[in-house]
Design a protein around this motif. Structure first.
Motif, mmCIF file in Angstrom:
data_model
loop_
_atom_site.group_PDB
_atom_site.id
_atom_site.type_symbol
_atom_site.label_atom_id
_atom_site.label_comp_id
_atom_site.label_asym_id
_atom_site.label_seq_id
_atom_site.Cartn_x
_atom_site.Cartn_y
_atom_site.Cartn_z
ATOM 1 N N MET A 1 -36.755 56.957 51.188
ATOM 2 C CA MET A 1 -35.565 57.760 51.446
ATOM 3 C C MET A 1 -34.630 57.740 50.240
ATOM 4 O O MET A 1 -34.456 56.706 49.604
ATOM 5 C CB MET A 1 -34.845 57.205 52.677
ATOM 6 N N SER A 2 -34.020 58.853 49.929
ATOM 7 C CA SER A 2 -33.075 58.943 48.808
ATOM 8 C C SER A 2 -31.829 58.110 49.115
ATOM 9 O O SER A 2 -31.442 57.972 50.272
ATOM 10 C CB SER A 2 -32.692 60.408 48.604
ATOM 11 N N LYS A 3 -31.234 57.565 48.088
ATOM 12 C CA LYS A 3 -30.026 56.733 48.265
ATOM 13 C C LYS A 3 -28.887 57.556 48.856
ATOM 14 O O LYS A 3 -28.624 58.674 48.424
ATOM 15 C CB LYS A 3 -29.617 56.158 46.906
ATOM 16 N N LEU A 4 -28.210 56.991 49.849
ATOM 17 C CA LEU A 4 -27.100 57.691 50.506
ATOM 18 C C LEU A 4 -25.901 57.828 49.585
ATOM 19 O O LEU A 4 -25.571 56.915 48.831
ATOM 20 C CB LEU A 4 -26.646 56.901 51.742
ATOM 21 N N VAL A 5 -25.235 58.988 49.675
ATOM 22 C CA VAL A 5 -23.982 59.193 48.962
ATOM 23 C C VAL A 5 -22.885 59.291 50.022
ATOM 24 O O VAL A 5 -22.904 60.182 50.875
ATOM 25 C CB VAL A 5 -24.001 60.473 48.098
ATOM 26 N N ILE A 6 -21.951 58.332 49.978
ATOM 27 C CA ILE A 6 -20.861 58.262 50.960
ATOM 28 C C ILE A 6 -19.564 58.710 50.284
ATOM 29 O O ILE A 6 -19.147 58.134 49.285
ATOM 30 C CB ILE A 6 -20.687 56.816 51.488
ATOM 31 N N GLY A 7 -18.931 59.732 50.825
ATOM 32 C CA GLY A 7 -17.643 60.184 50.313
ATOM 33 C C GLY A 7 -16.534 59.372 50.956
ATOM 34 O O GLY A 7 -16.482 59.241 52.183
ATOM 35 N N LEU A 8 -15.662 58.789 50.139
ATOM 36 C CA LEU A 8 -14.556 57.971 50.631
ATOM 37 C C LEU A 8 -13.245 58.651 50.262
ATOM 38 O O LEU A 8 -13.005 58.946 49.089
ATOM 39 C CB LEU A 8 -14.628 56.576 49.994
ATOM 40 N N THR A 9 -12.409 58.919 51.257
ATOM 41 C CA THR A 9 -11.168 59.643 50.981
ATOM 42 C C THR A 9 -10.019 59.148 51.854
ATOM 43 O O THR A 9 -10.205 58.293 52.717
ATOM 44 C CB THR A 9 -11.385 61.167 51.160
ATOM 45 N N GLY A 10 -8.852 59.716 51.629
ATOM 46 C CA GLY A 10 -7.659 59.344 52.396
ATOM 47 C C GLY A 10 -6.434 59.658 51.564
ATOM 48 O O GLY A 10 -6.525 59.820 50.345
ATOM 49 N N PRO A 11 -5.277 59.765 52.208
ATOM 50 C CA PRO A 11 -4.050 60.093 51.479
ATOM 51 C C PRO A 11 -3.595 58.945 50.586
ATOM 52 O O PRO A 11 -3.984 57.799 50.792
ATOM 53 C CB PRO A 11 -3.036 60.365 52.596
ATOM 54 N N THR A 12 -2.765 59.257 49.598
ATOM 55 C CA THR A 12 -2.282 58.248 48.653
ATOM 56 C C THR A 12 -1.542 57.121 49.368
ATOM 57 O O THR A 12 -0.772 57.366 50.297
ATOM 58 C CB THR A 12 -1.383 58.903 47.569
ATOM 59 N N GLY A 13 -1.821 55.878 48.962
ATOM 60 C CA GLY A 13 -1.165 54.716 49.551
ATOM 61 C C GLY A 13 -1.766 54.214 50.847
ATOM 62 O O GLY A 13 -1.259 53.263 51.438
ATOM 63 N N ALA A 14 -2.882 54.820 51.276
ATOM 64 C CA ALA A 14 -3.471 54.422 52.572
ATOM 65 C C ALA A 14 -4.360 53.185 52.468
ATOM 66 O O ALA A 14 -4.695 52.576 53.484
ATOM 67 C CB ALA A 14 -4.269 55.585 53.168
ATOM 68 N N GLY A 15 -4.755 52.823 51.243
ATOM 69 C CA GLY A 15 -5.617 51.641 51.083
ATOM 70 C C GLY A 15 -7.039 51.977 50.674
ATOM 71 O O GLY A 15 -7.933 51.128 50.746
ATOM 72 N N LYS A 16 -7.245 53.197 50.203
ATOM 73 C CA LYS A 16 -8.588 53.662 49.838
ATOM 74 C C LYS A 16 -9.214 52.818 48.728
ATOM 75 O O LYS A 16 -10.396 52.505 48.777
ATOM 76 C CB LYS A 16 -8.504 55.137 49.438
ATOM 77 N N SER A 17 -8.412 52.438 47.728
ATOM 78 C CA SER A 17 -8.937 51.647 46.602
ATOM 79 C C SER A 17 -9.411 50.273 47.065
ATOM 80 O O SER A 17 -10.438 49.773 46.599
ATOM 81 C CB SER A 17 -7.867 51.476 45.521
ATOM 82 N N THR A 18 -8.668 49.672 48.000
ATOM 83 C CA THR A 18 -9.055 48.369 48.557
ATOM 84 C C THR A 18 -10.375 48.494 49.309
ATOM 85 O O THR A 18 -11.255 47.639 49.204
ATOM 86 C CB THR A 18 -7.955 47.843 49.508
ATOM 87 N N VAL A 19 -10.535 49.583 50.044
ATOM 88 C CA VAL A 19 -11.779 49.838 50.779
ATOM 89 C C VAL A 19 -12.934 50.075 49.802
ATOM 90 O O VAL A 19 -14.049 49.582 50.012
ATOM 91 C CB VAL A 19 -11.612 51.032 51.758
ATOM 92 N N ALA A 20 -12.661 50.799 48.717
ATOM 93 C CA ALA A 20 -13.696 51.043 47.701
ATOM 94 C C ALA A 20 -14.192 49.720 47.107
ATOM 95 O O ALA A 20 -15.400 49.510 46.933
ATOM 96 C CB ALA A 20 -13.162 51.946 46.598
ATOM 97 N N GLN A 21 -13.254 48.799 46.836
ATOM 98 C CA GLN A 21 -13.627 47.477 46.309
ATOM 99 C C GLN A 21 -14.497 46.720 47.313
ATOM 100 O O GLN A 21 -15.443 46.018 46.926
ATOM 101 C CB GLN A 21 -12.379 46.664 45.982
ATOM 102 N N ALA A 22 -14.174 46.876 48.595
ATOM 103 C CA ALA A 22 -14.958 46.221 49.647
ATOM 104 C C ALA A 22 -16.382 46.790 49.691
ATOM 105 O O ALA A 22 -17.351 46.045 49.867
ATOM 106 C CB ALA A 22 -14.269 46.383 51.003
ATOM 107 N N PHE A 23 -16.509 48.097 49.516
ATOM 108 C CA PHE A 23 -17.843 48.715 49.467
ATOM 109 C C PHE A 23 -18.625 48.186 48.264
ATOM 110 O O PHE A 23 -19.831 47.940 48.348
ATOM 111 C CB PHE A 23 -17.732 50.242 49.383
ATOM 112 N N GLU A 24 -17.920 48.008 47.143
ATOM 113 C CA GLU A 24 -18.583 47.490 45.933
ATOM 114 C C GLU A 24 -19.096 46.070 46.176
ATOM 115 O O GLU A 24 -20.232 45.743 45.826
ATOM 116 C CB GLU A 24 -17.608 47.519 44.754
ATOM 117 N N ARG A 25 -18.257 45.236 46.807
ATOM 118 C CA ARG A 25 -18.674 43.862 47.118
ATOM 119 C C ARG A 25 -19.836 43.843 48.104
ATOM 120 O O ARG A 25 -20.624 42.910 48.127
ATOM 121 C CB ARG A 25 -17.491 43.057 47.682
ATOM 122 N N ALA A 26 -19.937 44.900 48.909
ATOM 123 C CA ALA A 26 -21.027 44.985 49.897
ATOM 124 C C ALA A 26 -22.333 45.508 49.272
ATOM 125 O O ALA A 26 -23.328 45.676 49.971
ATOM 126 C CB ALA A 26 -20.601 45.882 51.058
ATOM 127 N N GLY A 27 -22.307 45.777 47.966
ATOM 128 C CA GLY A 27 -23.542 46.169 47.286
ATOM 129 C C GLY A 27 -23.670 47.638 46.933
ATOM 130 O O GLY A 27 -24.752 48.106 46.564
#
Length: 200
Positions: free
Chosen positions: A1-27
């Motif tokens: 199966m091809s690698k999944l591409v997950i789009g991550l979004t949200g309004p400014t200041g909602a915590g999206k960058s923190t969530v992105a870092q968590a996804f990175e730590r999850a591999g």
């Protein structure tokens, strides 16, 4: 199966960058649309179009004054829309190239971290989408602290973006950006396994 591409979004200041870092730590491998946008505005055609729209003085000694550009572009919805129409075609091309190269890596998934995922049509590059939202008051304080700007400027930025409901209605999955860092990591780990399970 091809690698999944997950789009991550949200309004400014909602915590999206923190969530992105968590996804990175999850591999996962992260593509930061803001970083791509910074590279895109070094493109000569893109820079020329921005000067024509927002004033020649946004470039001083060959360097783009990002703060001045942001001030002018984000002071109205029309300005923000114009900025996006100039930069998005360049950004989209660069993002496609990055997705293609990451798909051959050992990452669990590709996460495209993009505030304007839906507005720009970048969600078309993704298999699924995740929205991170938080109440306006919390976002306001975060933006003021993060960017060192006044309450008025922070409110203008929030006003130039869509509300929480816009993201929640469009994204397949949702995350609460108010959680503390540890809880966000736990939630992201769980969500990633769920997404992989849903798409395999």
């Amino acid at each position: 199966m091809s690698k999944l591409v997950i789009g991550l979004t949200g309004p400014t200041g909602a915590g999206k960058s923190t969530v992105a870092q968590a996804f990175e730590r999850a591999g996962c491998e992260i593509i930061d649309a803001d970083l791509v946008a910074r590279q895109a505005v070094t493109d000569e055609k893109c820079l020329a179009a921005l000067k024509a729209e927002f004033g020649n003085d946004i470039v001083q000694d060959g360097v783009l004054n990002r703060r001045l550009l942001a001030q002018r572009a984000f002071s109205s919805e029309k300005g923000a829309a114009k900025l996006n129409s100039i930069t998005h075609p360049v950004i989209m091309g660069m993002v496609k190239n990055q997705i293609a190269s990451i798909k051959t890596s050992g990452a669990k998934a590709v996460v495209l971290d993009a505030a304007l995922l839906f507005e720009s049509g970048a969600d078309s590059l993704c298999d699924t989408t995740v929205a991170v939202t938080a109440p306006v008051e919390i976002r306001l304080n975060r933006i003021m602290n993060r960017d060192g700007i006044s309450k008025e400027l922070a409110e203008a930025r929030i006003g130039a973006q869509k509300g929480n409901s816009y993201y929640n209605e469009r994204a397949r999955y949702r995350l609460d950006g108010v959680m503390n860092r540890d809880d966000i990591q736990t939630a992201v780990n769980r969500l990633l396994e769920q997404i992989i399970g849903d798409y395999t």
